[in-house]
Every structure is written in C-alpha cells, then in structure tokens.
Design an enzyme around this catalytic site. Sequence first.
Site, PDB file in Angstrom:
ATOM      1  N   TYR A  89       0.816  -1.077   0.027  1.00 47.73           N
ATOM      2  CA  TYR A  89       0.036   0.143   0.076  1.00 47.73           C
ATOM      3  C   TYR A  89       0.756   1.120  -0.024  1.00 47.73           C
ATOM      4  O   TYR A  89       0.750   2.262  -0.833  1.00 47.73           O
ATOM      5  CB  TYR A  89      -0.957   0.085   1.143  1.00 47.73           C
TER       6      TYR A  89
ATOM      7  N   LYS B 244       1.208   4.219  -2.995  1.00 47.47           N
ATOM      8  CA  LYS B 244       0.920   5.566  -2.511  1.00 47.47           C
ATOM      9  C   LYS B 244       2.105   6.465  -2.843  1.00 47.47           C
ATOM     10  O   LYS B 244       1.945   7.664  -3.077  1.00 47.47           O
ATOM     11  CB  LYS B 244       0.423   5.669  -1.010  1.00 47.47           C
TER      12      LYS B 244
HETATM   13  N1  NAP Z   1      -9.246   6.307   4.721  1.00 49.42           N
HETATM   14  C1  NAP Z   1      -8.297   6.847   4.888  1.00 49.42           C
HETATM   15  O1  NAP Z   1      -7.907   6.920   6.162  1.00 49.42           O
HETATM   16  C2  NAP Z   1      -7.388   6.940   3.953  1.00 49.42           C
HETATM   17  C3  NAP Z   1      -6.266   7.644   4.078  1.00 49.42           C
HETATM   18  C4  NAP Z   1      -5.541   7.934   3.110  1.00 49.42           C
HETATM   19  C5  NAP Z   1      -5.760   7.707   1.715  1.00 49.42           C
HETATM   20  N2  NAP Z   1      -6.976   7.231   1.439  1.00 49.42           N
HETATM   21  C6  NAP Z   1      -7.204   6.755   0.053  1.00 49.42           C
HETATM   22  O2  NAP Z   1      -8.251   7.196  -0.113  1.00 49.42           O
HETATM   23  C7  NAP Z   1      -8.991   6.605  -1.168  1.00 49.42           C
HETATM   24  C8  NAP Z   1     -10.613   6.104  -0.953  1.00 49.42           C
HETATM   25  O3  NAP Z   1     -10.513   5.467   0.343  1.00 49.42           O
HETATM   26  P1  NAP Z   1     -11.574   5.322   1.428  1.00 49.42           P
HETATM   27  O4  NAP Z   1     -11.115   5.665   2.727  1.00 49.42           O
HETATM   28  O5  NAP Z   1     -12.816   6.293   0.844  1.00 49.42           O
HETATM   29  O6  NAP Z   1     -12.122   3.586   1.200  1.00 49.42           O
HETATM   30  P2  NAP Z   1     -13.365   3.027   1.024  1.00 49.42           P
HETATM   31  O7  NAP Z   1     -14.321   3.597   1.826  1.00 49.42           O
HETATM   32  O8  NAP Z   1     -13.036   1.367   1.183  1.00 49.42           O
HETATM   33  O9  NAP Z   1     -13.623   3.516  -0.564  1.00 49.42           O
HETATM   34  C9  NAP Z   1     -12.834   2.683  -1.500  1.00 49.42           C
HETATM   35  C10 NAP Z   1     -13.823   3.062  -2.932  1.00 49.42           C
HETATM   36  O10 NAP Z   1     -12.998   2.276  -3.760  1.00 49.42           O
HETATM   37  C11 NAP Z   1     -13.926   1.459  -4.574  1.00 49.42           C
HETATM   38  N3  NAP Z   1     -13.122   0.266  -5.064  1.00 49.42           N
HETATM   39  C12 NAP Z   1     -12.475  -0.726  -4.473  1.00 49.42           C
HETATM   40  N4  NAP Z   1     -12.040  -1.534  -5.196  1.00 49.42           N
HETATM   41  C13 NAP Z   1     -12.187  -1.331  -6.343  1.00 49.42           C
HETATM   42  C14 NAP Z   1     -12.182  -1.908  -7.797  1.00 49.42           C
HETATM   43  N5  NAP Z   1     -11.359  -3.049  -7.801  1.00 49.42           N
HETATM   44  N6  NAP Z   1     -12.549  -1.417  -8.910  1.00 49.42           N
HETATM   45  C15 NAP Z   1     -13.250  -0.210  -8.736  1.00 49.42           C
HETATM   46  N7  NAP Z   1     -13.539   0.507  -7.498  1.00 49.42           N
HETATM   47  C16 NAP Z   1     -13.032  -0.130  -6.417  1.00 49.42           C
HETATM   48  C17 NAP Z   1     -14.853   0.944  -3.695  1.00 49.42           C
HETATM   49  O11 NAP Z   1     -16.169   0.796  -4.214  1.00 49.42           O
HETATM   50  P3  NAP Z   1     -16.778  -0.837  -4.501  1.00 49.42           P
HETATM   51  O12 NAP Z   1     -16.389  -1.494  -3.313  1.00 49.42           O
HETATM   52  O13 NAP Z   1     -17.915  -0.730  -4.590  1.00 49.42           O
HETATM   53  O14 NAP Z   1     -15.987  -1.312  -5.564  1.00 49.42           O
HETATM   54  C18 NAP Z   1     -15.066   2.231  -2.806  1.00 49.42           C
HETATM   55  O15 NAP Z   1     -15.967   3.248  -3.445  1.00 49.42           O
HETATM   56  C19 NAP Z   1      -8.342   5.298  -1.204  1.00 49.42           C
HETATM   57  O16 NAP Z   1      -7.337   5.368  -2.385  1.00 49.42           O
HETATM   58  C20 NAP Z   1      -7.295   5.131  -0.145  1.00 49.42           C
HETATM   59  O17 NAP Z   1      -6.207   4.460  -0.307  1.00 49.42           O
HETATM   60  C21 NAP Z   1      -7.823   6.831   2.638  1.00 49.42           C
END
Ligand code: NAP
Length: 261
Positions: A158, A162
Amino acid sequence: MPLPPPTPGQPAVITGASQGIGKAIAFELAALGYPVLLVARRGDVLTEVAAEIHRKHGVEATTWPVDLTNRDDRQKLVEHLADLDVPILVSNAGFVTAGLWHGRLDPAQERAEVELNVVASYDLVLAALPKMLERRSGGIIVTGSIAGNAPVPITTTYSATKAFLNTFAEGLHFDVQNRGVHVTLLAPGIVRTELVSGPLAKSPAFLWASAEQTAKATVEGLRRNKLRVAPIAAHKIQSVLANYLPRPLYAKAMYRFYGGR
Ligand SMILES: NC(=O)c1ccc[n+]([C@@H]2O[C@H](COP(=O)([O-])OP(=O)(O)OC[C@H]3O[C@@H](n4cnc5c(N)ncnc54)[C@H](OP(=O)(O)O)[C@@H]3O)[C@@H](O)[C@H]2O)c1
C-alpha cells in the site's frame, strides 16, 4: 486559469464513488453544479448514490460499474474517458492490505492492489489528460496518502503504491501548470471510512478527518490548484514528520506501530 465551468453532458468522473472519500467528493462537485459519472464495482450502490446526488443537487448523475483491476473491463472506461470532455477527474479508488509476507499476504491480492492503486489510476489520468491539455482547462485529483511519504512496513505494498501516486501527481502538477490544467494530490492521514482497520482504527480522535471535511478541502484545493491537500492540521503535521524524519527511523516506528517485533 479557473476550472472548466459545469456543463451538461460533460461529467466530472469520480472513481471509488460508492462510499467514503470518493462519494463525499462526488457530492461536493455536484453541489458546485457538475454532472457526475460515478465509478466503482457495486452498481447497485452506485445507482443509489447517483439518485441521492440527483435528488439533492439536481445534476445529472450516471454510473459506470467496473472492477478497475480487470484490464479488459477497465479499457472500456479508458476509451470512454478519452472520448468525453472530462472537466474534472478524481482518481480515488484504492484499497489497503496489511500483514507480513511469510504466510499471511496473498501475492495475487498484493498484485491487485498495485493494479488498482497504481496502474488503473495512471491509465485513467492518461486517458482524460489529452483533451484537457488540448482545451487548456481541466482538473485532476489523485488520492495518494501520507503513507506514500515514506515506507510503512506491514502495509508495504500500500505504502509503495501511494508513493507512486504522491510522486506522480506532484510531478504532473508542474508538468501541466502552464497548460491550464490543475493537478492536486490528496494525501490525507486517517479519514473515517470503511478502509481503516487494525491499530490505525484505535487512533485518538484528533487524528481523524471526516470524509466530508476531506472532500471539501480537496475540491477547494483543486480550485486553487494546490499541489497537495492534507485535510486537517493534524494531517499536515504528520505529513511533515513523514517527509523529514530519517526514513529508517520512521519505517522502524511504523513497523512497531503495526505490531512488528
Ligand atoms: N480512509 C483513510 O484513512 C485514507 C487515508 C489515506 C488515503 N486514503 C485513500 O482514499 C481512497 C478512498 O478510500 P476510502 O477511505 O474512501 O475507502 P473506502 O470507503 O473503502 O472506499 C474505496 C472505494 O474504492 C472502490 N473500489 C475498491 N476496489 C475497487 C475496484 N477493484 N474497482 C473499482 N472500484 C473499487 C470502492 O467501491 P466498491 O467496493 O463498490 O468497488 C469504494 O468506492 C483510497 O485510495 C485510499 O487509499 C484513505
């Protein structure tokens, strides 16, 4: 150069829009009047989100269900984006794996993580960019992470994905700065979504941003063509620490934090 104005039939495209940060950014862009094209795997959930967006903001909200790790299926979206005049692309879909290599990590899942977080994001940006450059306006948000500033053992894949996204987005920002295209890296710390689990989920309250706070700061950052957005003060401090602490010291601390001994 301002962002392209909202235009019917020219949707802002958001990946990972079925929940979490992507969904919040879709609402934020719709509130500004942009039609939206929502991308994620679960079509039924996307349809509900699209209906909610249309009800609340009156813009056209369409969906494109796809597993972005599947190269053939992804190619159809890439071709669609290349045809559309995308005003704003939010390349945000991603997932995280955690564990050690001896026994627990599934190499296929690790490869899928690279395929989604890195390769799909790269493909989509390269698909939308040419038309933005041609008309000299557009906006691209790439969701990286503070985890990409320096190695985070136990979430090694991961963190490496990133690192690519952080570096790509920040480099691209300068590459296109004189061509009217805004590129902003979203590099948050912990955001309250379903993605967060393990030791990170036990973090104190002041380290957490909400998805809505994150979306607001990110869209405002894109409007101002900021290089990088860390949505709350605590994330900005973490970001500086992750950038400037000696890498071995930081990596060792993270290894311990995630339970490594
Ligand atoms: N939450 C944090 O603390 C955090 C911190 C830093 C960065 N981020 C980044 O922010 C971004 C969004 O994360 P989030 O926190 O909102 O997580 P999340 O709630 O798990 O959302 C992830 C999204 O990606 C979609 N997804 C996952 N696998 C996929 C695939 N194979 N094809 C198409 N869509 C896919 C999921 O939808 P489906 O399941 O419907 O496909 C969901 O809409 C990510 O890149 C994550 O690394 C998050």
